[in-house]
Design an enzyme around this catalytic site. Sequence first.
Site, mmCIF file in Angstrom:
data_model
loop_
_atom_site.group_PDB
_atom_site.id
_atom_site.type_symbol
_atom_site.label_atom_id
_atom_site.label_comp_id
_atom_site.label_asym_id
_atom_site.label_seq_id
_atom_site.Cartn_x
_atom_site.Cartn_y
_atom_site.Cartn_z
ATOM 1 C CG HIS A 7 -0.364 0.027 2.558
ATOM 2 N ND1 HIS A 7 -0.106 -1.131 3.270
ATOM 3 C CD2 HIS A 7 0.045 1.053 3.355
ATOM 4 C CE1 HIS A 7 0.421 -0.809 4.444
ATOM 5 N NE2 HIS A 7 0.526 0.492 4.528
ATOM 6 C CG HIS A 79 3.784 4.499 5.427
ATOM 7 N ND1 HIS A 79 2.870 5.076 6.286
ATOM 8 C CD2 HIS A 79 3.321 3.258 5.164
ATOM 9 C CE1 HIS A 79 1.915 4.195 6.548
ATOM 10 N NE2 HIS A 79 2.162 3.094 5.894
ATOM 11 C CD GLU A 130 3.306 -0.531 7.136
ATOM 12 O OE1 GLU A 130 2.785 0.345 6.452
ATOM 13 O OE2 GLU A 130 2.661 -1.211 7.964
HETATM 14 C C1 LIG Z 1 -2.003 0.254 11.579
HETATM 15 C C2 LIG Z 1 -0.632 0.202 11.040
HETATM 16 C C3 LIG Z 1 -0.585 0.786 9.647
HETATM 17 C C4 LIG Z 1 -0.314 -0.368 8.669
HETATM 18 O O1 LIG Z 1 -0.066 -0.083 7.488
HETATM 19 O O2 LIG Z 1 -0.457 -1.528 9.107
HETATM 20 C C5 LIG Z 1 0.438 1.878 9.511
HETATM 21 O O3 LIG Z 1 0.995 2.123 8.471
HETATM 22 S S1 LIG Z 1 0.715 2.804 10.934
HETATM 23 C C6 LIG Z 1 1.468 4.330 10.280
HETATM 24 C C7 LIG Z 1 1.857 5.259 11.397
HETATM 25 N N1 LIG Z 1 3.024 4.767 12.107
HETATM 26 C C8 LIG Z 1 4.256 5.167 11.779
HETATM 27 O O4 LIG Z 1 4.455 5.999 10.916
HETATM 28 C C9 LIG Z 1 5.394 4.550 12.571
HETATM 29 C C10 LIG Z 1 6.745 4.947 12.012
HETATM 30 N N2 LIG Z 1 6.900 6.390 12.033
HETATM 31 C C11 LIG Z 1 7.657 7.010 12.980
HETATM 32 O O5 LIG Z 1 8.224 6.413 13.873
HETATM 33 C C12 LIG Z 1 7.740 8.520 12.878
HETATM 34 O O6 LIG Z 1 6.705 8.996 12.034
HETATM 35 C C13 LIG Z 1 9.110 9.010 12.294
HETATM 36 C C14 LIG Z 1 10.223 8.660 13.267
HETATM 37 C C15 LIG Z 1 9.352 8.410 10.931
HETATM 38 C C16 LIG Z 1 9.045 10.509 12.130
HETATM 39 O O7 LIG Z 1 8.557 11.028 13.322
HETATM 40 P P1 LIG Z 1 8.521 12.610 13.489
HETATM 41 O O8 LIG Z 1 7.917 13.265 12.287
HETATM 42 O O9 LIG Z 1 7.920 12.941 14.812
HETATM 43 O O10 LIG Z 1 10.074 12.858 13.562
HETATM 44 P P2 LIG Z 1 10.884 14.097 13.146
HETATM 45 O O11 LIG Z 1 9.999 15.291 13.072
HETATM 46 O O12 LIG Z 1 12.066 14.125 14.037
HETATM 47 O O13 LIG Z 1 11.344 13.725 11.652
HETATM 48 C C17 LIG Z 1 12.659 13.224 11.464
HETATM 49 C C18 LIG Z 1 13.018 13.506 10.030
HETATM 50 O O14 LIG Z 1 12.284 12.579 9.210
HETATM 51 C C19 LIG Z 1 11.453 13.309 8.320
HETATM 52 N N3 LIG Z 1 10.207 12.573 8.219
HETATM 53 C C20 LIG Z 1 9.300 12.370 9.199
HETATM 54 N N4 LIG Z 1 8.265 11.638 8.739
HETATM 55 C C21 LIG Z 1 8.522 11.396 7.442
HETATM 56 C C22 LIG Z 1 7.837 10.716 6.400
HETATM 57 N N5 LIG Z 1 6.640 10.144 6.637
HETATM 58 N N6 LIG Z 1 8.385 10.652 5.166
HETATM 59 C C23 LIG Z 1 9.592 11.241 4.937
HETATM 60 N N7 LIG Z 1 10.317 11.925 5.864
HETATM 61 C C24 LIG Z 1 9.775 11.986 7.092
HETATM 62 C C25 LIG Z 1 11.261 14.678 8.912
HETATM 63 O O15 LIG Z 1 10.958 15.601 7.902
HETATM 64 C C26 LIG Z 1 12.600 14.897 9.553
HETATM 65 O O16 LIG Z 1 13.507 15.259 8.550
HETATM 66 P P3 LIG Z 1 14.447 16.562 8.748
HETATM 67 O O17 LIG Z 1 15.191 16.706 7.452
HETATM 68 O O18 LIG Z 1 15.318 16.234 9.946
HETATM 69 O O19 LIG Z 1 13.491 17.690 9.047
HETATM 70 CO CO LIG Z 2 0.940 1.384 6.462
#
Ligand SMILES: CC[C@H](C(=O)O)C(=O)SCCNC(=O)CCNC(=O)[C@H](O)C(C)(C)COP(=O)(O)OP(=O)(O)OC[C@H]1O[C@@H](n2cnc3c(N)ncnc32)[C@H](O)[C@@H]1OP(=O)(O)O
Ligand SMILES: [Co+2]
Length: 134
Positions: A7, A79, A130
């Site tokens: 997905h 993602h 993912e």
């Molecule tokens: C029910 C489950 C379902 C499934 O399919 O089964 C799901 O998919 S659940 C989906 C939701 N869960 C998750 O996303 C878990 C993994 N994600 C994380 O742990 C966080 O979102 C994380 C760590 C990727 C980012 O968290 P956060 O935005 O709070 O961190 P920062 O602000 O410190 O970001 C760090 C750095 O990464 C860049 N960033 C953040 N998110 C994304 C993204 N989605 N795509 C690309 N880049 C991303 C952010 O811009 C920061 O970059 P920087 O250059 O340092 O500014």
């Molecule tokens: Co997902």
Amino acid sequence: MIGRLNHVAIAVPDLEAAMALYRTTLGAKVSEPVDQPDHGVVTVFVELPNTKIELLYPLGDKSPIVNFLERNPAGGVHHICYEVEDILVARDQLKAAGARVLGDGEPKIGAHGKPVLFLHPKDMFGTLVEIEQV
Ligand SMILES: CC[C@H](C(=O)O)C(=O)SCCNC(=O)CCNC(=O)[C@H](O)C(C)(C)COP(=O)(O)OP(=O)(O)OC[C@H]1O[C@@H](n2cnc3c(N)ncnc32)[C@H](O)[C@@H]1OP(=O)(O)O
Ligand SMILES: [Co+2]
């Protein structure tokens, strides 16, 4: 290691509006919302002939997508999910290749009742990846 595209996830600021867009404007088959408390999101799946779109909305103020929506207030692609045969083998290979596995590194059960893990976007050319064992 990676197989089919399971997905593409889109984080949205208004889940009902996103569901109406995909169901009415785009004419797709759209599921009802499902709370995913272990993941801090509400999920809706849009079924397509060759993959799925996962619409994501925050569940709770500690949702992992809150920051993303603050950075992208209109929403955006959050993602992509690839399928793998054995998530622990894939995890260990990815870690050995230097990719950071998010969370505690142990798979959680995702929206399809299958084990999932996430890889840091900074190790995946700016894309949150993912992997889902199918
Ligand atoms: C029910 C489950 C379902 C499934 O399919 O089964 C799901 O998919 S659940 C989906 C939701 N869960 C998750 O996303 C878990 C993994 N994600 C994380 O742990 C966080 O979102 C994380 C760590 C990727 C980012 O968290 P956060 O935005 O709070 O961190 P920062 O602000 O410190 O970001 C760090 C750095 O990464 C860049 N960033 C953040 N998110 C994304 C993204 N989605 N795509 C690309 N880049 C991303 C952010 O811009 C920061 O970059 P920087 O250059 O340092 O500014
Ligand atoms: Co997902």
